[in-house]
Design an enzyme around this catalytic site. Structure first.
Site, PDB file in Angstrom:
ATOM      1  N   LYS A  40     116.219   4.772   3.438  1.00  0.00           N
ATOM      2  CA  LYS A  40     115.484   4.739   4.701  1.00  0.00           C
ATOM      3  C   LYS A  40     116.270   5.571   5.714  1.00  0.00           C
ATOM      4  O   LYS A  40     117.452   5.327   5.946  1.00  0.00           O
ATOM      5  CB  LYS A  40     115.378   3.288   5.177  1.00  0.00           C
ATOM      6  CG  LYS A  40     114.834   3.094   6.607  1.00  0.00           C
ATOM      7  CD  LYS A  40     113.330   3.217   6.640  1.00  0.00           C
ATOM      8  CE  LYS A  40     112.767   2.784   8.000  1.00  0.00           C
ATOM      9  NZ  LYS A  40     112.816   1.318   8.182  1.00  0.00           N
ATOM     10  N   VAL A  41     115.596   6.553   6.309  1.00  0.00           N
ATOM     11  CA  VAL A  41     116.227   7.409   7.315  1.00  0.00           C
ATOM     12  C   VAL A  41     115.286   7.555   8.498  1.00  0.00           C
ATOM     13  O   VAL A  41     114.114   7.166   8.447  1.00  0.00           O
ATOM     14  CB  VAL A  41     116.566   8.811   6.750  1.00  0.00           C
ATOM     15  CG1 VAL A  41     117.512   8.719   5.564  1.00  0.00           C
ATOM     16  CG2 VAL A  41     115.300   9.576   6.376  1.00  0.00           C
ATOM     17  N   SER A  42     115.796   8.170   9.544  1.00  0.00           N
ATOM     18  CA  SER A  42     114.958   8.506  10.689  1.00  0.00           C
ATOM     19  C   SER A  42     114.140   9.761  10.365  1.00  0.00           C
ATOM     20  O   SER A  42     114.650  10.703   9.744  1.00  0.00           O
ATOM     21  CB  SER A  42     115.826   8.804  11.914  1.00  0.00           C
ATOM     22  OG  SER A  42     116.625   7.707  12.257  1.00  0.00           O
TER      23      SER A  42
ATOM     24  N   HIS B 218     112.961  -1.475  17.729  1.00  0.00           N
ATOM     25  CA  HIS B 218     112.682  -2.686  16.968  1.00  0.00           C
ATOM     26  C   HIS B 218     112.546  -3.949  17.821  1.00  0.00           C
ATOM     27  O   HIS B 218     111.829  -3.958  18.807  1.00  0.00           O
ATOM     28  CB  HIS B 218     113.730  -2.864  15.867  1.00  0.00           C
ATOM     29  CG  HIS B 218     113.647  -1.819  14.789  1.00  0.00           C
ATOM     30  ND1 HIS B 218     112.474  -1.216  14.422  1.00  0.00           N
ATOM     31  CD2 HIS B 218     114.612  -1.261  14.014  1.00  0.00           C
ATOM     32  CE1 HIS B 218     112.699  -0.352  13.466  1.00  0.00           C
ATOM     33  NE2 HIS B 218     113.987  -0.352  13.191  1.00  0.00           N
TER      34      HIS B 218
ATOM     35  N   THR C 177     115.131   8.942  15.422  1.00  0.00           N
ATOM     36  CA  THR C 177     113.869   9.366  16.028  1.00  0.00           C
ATOM     37  C   THR C 177     113.819   8.941  17.484  1.00  0.00           C
ATOM     38  O   THR C 177     113.283   9.659  18.333  1.00  0.00           O
ATOM     39  CB  THR C 177     112.683   8.772  15.260  1.00  0.00           C
ATOM     40  OG1 THR C 177     112.792   9.126  13.877  1.00  0.00           O
ATOM     41  CG2 THR C 177     111.361   9.298  15.809  1.00  0.00           C
ATOM     42  N   ALA C 178     114.380   7.776  17.788  1.00  0.00           N
ATOM     43  CA  ALA C 178     114.387   7.304  19.170  1.00  0.00           C
ATOM     44  C   ALA C 178     115.066   8.328  20.076  1.00  0.00           C
ATOM     45  O   ALA C 178     114.540   8.673  21.152  1.00  0.00           O
ATOM     46  CB  ALA C 178     115.102   5.957  19.264  1.00  0.00           C
TER      47      ALA C 178
END
Length: 276
Positions: free
Chosen positions: A54-56, A147, A106-107
């Protein structure tokens, strides 16, 4: 042989991958799991450290040579974007020090696009769990959170200066691409991996109680109602299949970022090529 899988301990990931991790997906190999924040997995993926990871989405331009983007299992949706939090009624970030959860998240990419005309004075990369307490204590003027912080930031006496997901959706009409699932080239067949993950998602939705103990065990002291709201927001139709709108969102994010000089131009600009 067991596959190595790296995901976050967040409820959406443990909910989605419960059946795969616990060998309830027919035909799937055993899985060895590493739990880590996405900023850690972004860096590990550059080293090719995991078979499934899992990555951005923001990290993809550095990873396409070694990984396939899978069309399922990740976090993408509407009304689920990052927030910029402050104390009091600060109107902008002029002269501010802002705590962010990672340089290739991504944020942070969304933040850089949003703040391009009026950037803050300073950025500090801070472990996610330290951001809200740090802003509340005055160590940072603002914090970029993701989140479950969407549900809990008022407890810290903080105010949302901007909802970057709301900004993104209003500007593009597209959902917010947050976290992606990748399979390492040469070690995992992407079609098989996508089938395993979709079956894991299907089982999670069919029997939510089956994953409850596992999800809560990794939920970092989140209250059960926050866990439920977290899953409801981040596990959605895009988790099962990105579809045309999902791929369009990814292409728009990386295209805008590349045009702004924030990420490298990718060798394949067509979203459909990213799963080939």
């Amino acid at each position: 042989m067991a596959l190595s899988l790296a995901i976050s301990p967040c409820p959406n990931d443990t909910f989605v991958f419960d059946a795969l991790v616990h060998r309830r997906v027919p035909g799937a190999p055993p899985v060895e799991v590493t739990y880590a924040d996405v900023d850690v997995t972004n860096t590990a993926a550059e080293r090719g450290a995991f078979d499934l990871v899992k990555v951005s989405y923001a990290a993809l331009p550095w990873l396409f040579d070694d990984y396939h983007l899978l069309p399922c299992g990740g976090a993408l949706g509407r009304g689920c974007g990052p927030l910029v939090l402050t104390r009091g009624d600060r109107a902008d970030l002029t002269g501010a020090t802002v705590a962010v959860p990672g340089e290739r998240t991504t944020a942070y990419l969304l933040f850089r696009l949003w703040s391009a005309q009026r950037p803050p004075a300073r950025i500090e990369v801070v472990p996610f769990h330290e951001i809200m307490p740090g802003v509340a204590a005055g160590r940072y003027d603002a914090g970029l959170v993701i989140h479950e912080a969407r549900f809990t930031y008022p407890r810290h006496g903080l105010t949302a200066l901007v909802d970057l997901g709301e900004w993104w959706e209003g500007d593009t009409g597209l959902p917010i691409p947050l976290g992606a699932i990748l399979s390492r080239k040469g070690t995992v067949d992407p079609a098989e991996a996508a089938a395993w993950i979709r079956e894991s998602v299907r089982q999670a939705w069919a029997d939510p109680a089956a994953s409850r103990e596992y999800v809560l065990a990794h939920a970092q002291e989140m209250e059960p109602d926050v866990v439920d709201r977290h899953i409801a927001l981040y596990v959605n139709d895009f988790t099962a299949d990105l579809g045309e709108a999902g791929f369009a969102a990814v292409e728009a994010l990386l295209g805008r970022a590349a045009d702004a000089g924030l990420v490298p131009q990718t060798s394949s600009s067509r979203a459909t090529a990213w799963t080939s």
